[in-house]
Design an enzyme around this catalytic site. Structure first.
Site, PDB file in Angstrom:
ATOM      1  N   SER A 254      -3.764 -53.853  -1.159  1.00 52.95           N
ATOM      2  CA  SER A 254      -3.965 -55.014  -2.043  1.00 52.95           C
ATOM      3  C   SER A 254      -2.666 -55.354  -2.741  1.00 52.95           C
ATOM      4  O   SER A 254      -1.821 -54.477  -2.969  1.00 52.95           O
ATOM      5  CB  SER A 254      -5.019 -54.679  -3.104  1.00 52.95           C
ATOM      6  N   ASP A 255      -2.519 -56.605  -3.102  1.00 52.88           N
ATOM      7  CA  ASP A 255      -1.457 -56.875  -4.060  1.00 52.88           C
ATOM      8  C   ASP A 255      -1.865 -56.187  -5.357  1.00 52.88           C
ATOM      9  O   ASP A 255      -3.042 -55.882  -5.569  1.00 52.88           O
ATOM     10  CB  ASP A 255      -1.259 -58.385  -4.249  1.00 52.88           C
ATOM     11  N   TRP A 256      -0.909 -55.945  -6.177  1.00 56.87           N
ATOM     12  CA  TRP A 256      -1.146 -55.077  -7.347  1.00 56.87           C
ATOM     13  C   TRP A 256      -2.102 -55.747  -8.345  1.00 56.87           C
ATOM     14  O   TRP A 256      -1.760 -56.737  -8.970  1.00 56.87           O
ATOM     15  CB  TRP A 256       0.184 -54.715  -7.992  1.00 56.87           C
TER      16      TRP A 256
END
Ligand code: GLC
Length: 724
Positions: A254-256
């Protein structure tokens, strides 16, 4: 377990997963069979800001993730975004990926991927968070400098060698941000509405090529939504397209902070949830105090597995993907030791920078500079001295070497070089660019104009920078013009001295009307650690420029179709964003609607000239439905040069709306003076297909096609027609 009678010695079943020579799939299967449910769940989310767990009990290593696509980011603290302040993590800043795209040279992509991965390997990182291939739909997007332009074919072709050669070093690429993350405004919640054709023909292809041809071992889900579902939890996108249609066998990261629910991540194809909370502190997104087990794919997910509410097969698939990534990287026997800040890496950095610089304009052949003609060269502009490798967001780098343009020009031209700052931008790192002080600006401008009076050549070095509101993550620019009074300063300098060269930095196009009075104009993207040497080599003629634009520079901001539909086209209304322009992005819009750009996609001049012969077309004799188009190209000038031959195809009388022509292949060829080479391209059905929204499939029309051989999108050097 094999126990021989009467002996206490039990020969434990061979631990295949620990055998470095065993096939990865066997290692995965064996490791999975030995793990508890809890251990499998721990693999699926961060255990710190930039690491995700392994299995300590079994000796399975953890994964170390690190930004960014242009180099290995400095170490941050275990549980926060704060820098760890190490003193051994300075790196080579390689040129921006838009600069790499501007080389139009697949070989540059290959050496880039290998070199940058060697720096990650030496820093003991396993997953490089990049490269990014989001399409430049909206020319104010603060992160376009991290991406590879407006055309899916160019971005796809240029990302594949980078991925292949990075992963050969045992470092996983993490292709990002998947997908339609084409602006920074409200990136964490905007929902993109786009036609099937636009999705399939414009926004997916570069990712598909990076996965299917590049073999990317991981993909980063983007923050935004598609079909009103966050991309990090999007079953249609991650399970349907990425893992289903494309057969992606790696891990989705995932993006953060991009995951928002357990069921969404569990059933929507997420494999490693990163950035949700920051351990023993409040996360940078203001999320309340977390410990990592309270990640969405943490305790709550484990509970649903143990209650049978989520099938064990879902857990095993995710855990297998993470294990596969571990055995491909951290436990890969062929993973290189790598190197950091080596001479070889600086050479690679310089080569790519030199090949990516675009000679936009060169009236009177003012360039290359014949230094014997000038005794007082004035360099003006903040970007002549300011570092452009720090800032800009997660792609920021701490460098050991950062040769500024002024340093490079001084090394090349000696004490002829004088300097005036001319303007200032302030240091708005991660904060929106504040208004600068007009008195100070006026003073800097006056000083520069005064010095200009005694100069016989001016080299202006400006453009954008990595401040918030310029080229910086989480922000978009709010103007198409260059900032800080640069246009007016350039015009005033040109009035004083007609021998003026303008050099700009930036990841996006801008209003170039200020260049009317400027005879010579170079655009440089971001060049990394050896900027100054690369610019000096081009300006002095030591290197002949060969870069071509991967984006269109429109004359006016509102020429771009994304601005034709009001706020629904950008930045969106109530976080609903509509790509009403459909497939007509960048030059596809300009050529179909006869809108003349200031500088066209594929444009770039040289210090030599090239002549194209007559193109020929021949059908394949091997029975395959392909045609080959060939064209001779000759260097008709006095210096060696590289030319990018561009092949576009248009469908005559198509039954669906299509751009006048679309880029379908390209080749960069080096020619000595007088030398001629024939460049050939093979065209197959994949080059002709369009996405049919009634059958939801790729279709190919029979009939006539026109092949354009061009030196830029608007400069045709020959045409052939064939019938499919
Ligand atoms: C950021 C960026 C992403 C980066 C990640 C880790 O928000 O969107 O590109 O890799 O977080 O820094």
């Amino acid at each position: 377990m094999l126990c021989l009678a009467g002996t206490s010695l039990c020969f434990a079943q061979a631990k295949i997963y620990q055998n470095p020579n065993a096939p990865v799939e066997e290692r995965v299967k064996d490791a999975l069979s030995r793990m508890t449910v809890h251990e499998k769940v721990l693999l699926l989310h961060g255990q710190s800001k930039f690491t995700s767990a392994g299995v300590p009990r079994l000796g399975i290593k953890e994964l170390h993730h690190s930004d960014g696509p242009h180099g290995c980011r400095a170490e941050v603290e275990w549980n926060s975004w704060n820098t760890a302040n190490w003193n051994n993590d300075s790196c080579v800043a390689f040129p921006s990926l838009t600069c790499l795209a501007a080389t139009w040279n697949r070989d540059m992509s290959a050496i880039y991927g290998k070199a940058v991965a060697e720096e990650f390997a030496f820093r003991d990182k396993n997953i490089m968070l990049g490269p990014g291939v989001n399409i430049n739909r909206m020319p104010l997007n603060g992160r376009n400098f991290e991406y590879m332009g407006e055309d899916p074919l160019l971005a796809g072709e240029m990302v594949v060698p980078y991925i292949q050669n990075a992963q050969k070093q045992g470092i996983a690429c993490c292709l990002k941000h998947f997908f339609v993350n084409n602006q920074e405004w409200h990136r964490e919640r905007v929902n993109v509405n786009a036609s099937e054709r636009a999705i399939r023909e414009i926004y997916l292809p570069a990712f598909r090529k990076g996965v299917v041809e590049g073999g990317a071992w991981s993909v980063m889900g983007s923050y935004n939504k598609w079909l009103n579902i966050h991309c990090c939890e999007n079953d249609s996108l991650l399970n349907g397209i990425l893992k289903g249609e494309w057969g992606f066998d790696g891990a989705v990261v995932s993006d953060w902070g991009g995951v928002h629910s357990t069921m969404g991540a569990a059933l929507g194809g997420m494999d490693i949830e990163m950035g949700t909370g920051a351990g023993d502190g409040v996360s940078s997104r203001g999320i309340k105090t977390y410990t990592y087990n309270t990640n969405f794919l943490g305790d709550n997910f484990e509970k649903l597995i143990n209650e049978g509410k989520i099938p064990m097969s879902v857990l095993d698939d995710k855990a297998s993907r993470v294990l596969r990534t571990i055995f491909r990287t951290a436990m890969n026997p062929n993973k290189v030791i790598g190197e950091l800040c080596s001479e070889e890496h600086y050479d690679v950095c310089l080569q790519i920078a030199e090949e990516g610089i675009v000679l936009m304009k060169n009236d009177r052949n003012l360039l290359p500079i014949d230094v014997s003609r000038y005794s007082h060269i004035l360099v003006v502009g903040e970007n002549a001295t300011r570092s452009l490798t720090e800032g800009g967001g997660s792609s920021e780098l701490k460098t050991k070497l950062d040769i500024s343009p002024l340093d490079g020009l001084r090394a090349a031209f000696g004490d002829r070089i004088d300097y005036a700052q001319g303007y200032y931008s302030g240091r708005a790192m991660y904060a929106m660019q504040e208004r600068t002080d007009s008195t100070r600006q006026a003073q800097l401008k006056a000083e520069a104009l005064e010095k200009a009076k005694s100069a016989d050549l001016i080299i202006f070095i400006g453009g954008m920078n990595k401040n918030g509101g310029q080229d910086c993550e989480a922000t978009d620019r709010n103007e198409y013009q260059l900032s800080f009074g640069q246009p007016e300063l350039i015009a005033a300098l040109a009035k004083i001295q007609k021998n003026i060269v303008v050099v700009t930095f930036g990841g996006n196009p801008f209003d170039t009307s200020c260049m009317k009075s400027v005879p010579a104009f170079l655009h440089c993207w971001y060049l990394g650690s050896i900027s100054g040497t690369a610019i000096a080599n081009i300006v002095s003629g030591k290197v002949n420029p060969s870069g071509k634009l991967p984006i269109t520079f429109a004359a006016n901001k509102n020429d771009y179709p994304c601005f034709h539909y009001g706020e629904r086209g950008f930045p969106g209304v109530n976080d609903q964003l509509y790509y009403d322009e459909g497939i007509f992005v960048g030059y596809r819009y300009f050529n179909t609607n006869n809108v003349k750009p200031a500088f066209a996609f594929g444009h770039g001049l040289s210090y030599t000239t090239f002549a194209y012969g007559k193109p020929t077309v021949s059908a394949s004799t091997s029975g395959k439905k392909t045609v080959t188009v060939s064209i001779p190209v000759r260097n008709t000038g006095k210096v060696t040069g590289k030319e990018v031959v561009q092949l576009y195809i248009g469908k005559n009388g198509s039954k669906v709306e299509r751009p006048e022509k679309e880029l379908k292949d390209f080749a960069k060829v080096s020619l000595n003076p007088g030398e001629e080479k024939t460049v050939s391209f093979t065209i197959d059905d994949e080059d002709l297909q369009y996405w049919d929204e009634t059958t939801h499939s790729w279709q190919v029309e029979s009939g006539k096609y026109t092949v354009y051989i061009n030196s830029s999108e608007v400069v045709n050097k020959g045409k052939v027609v064939f019938v499919r």
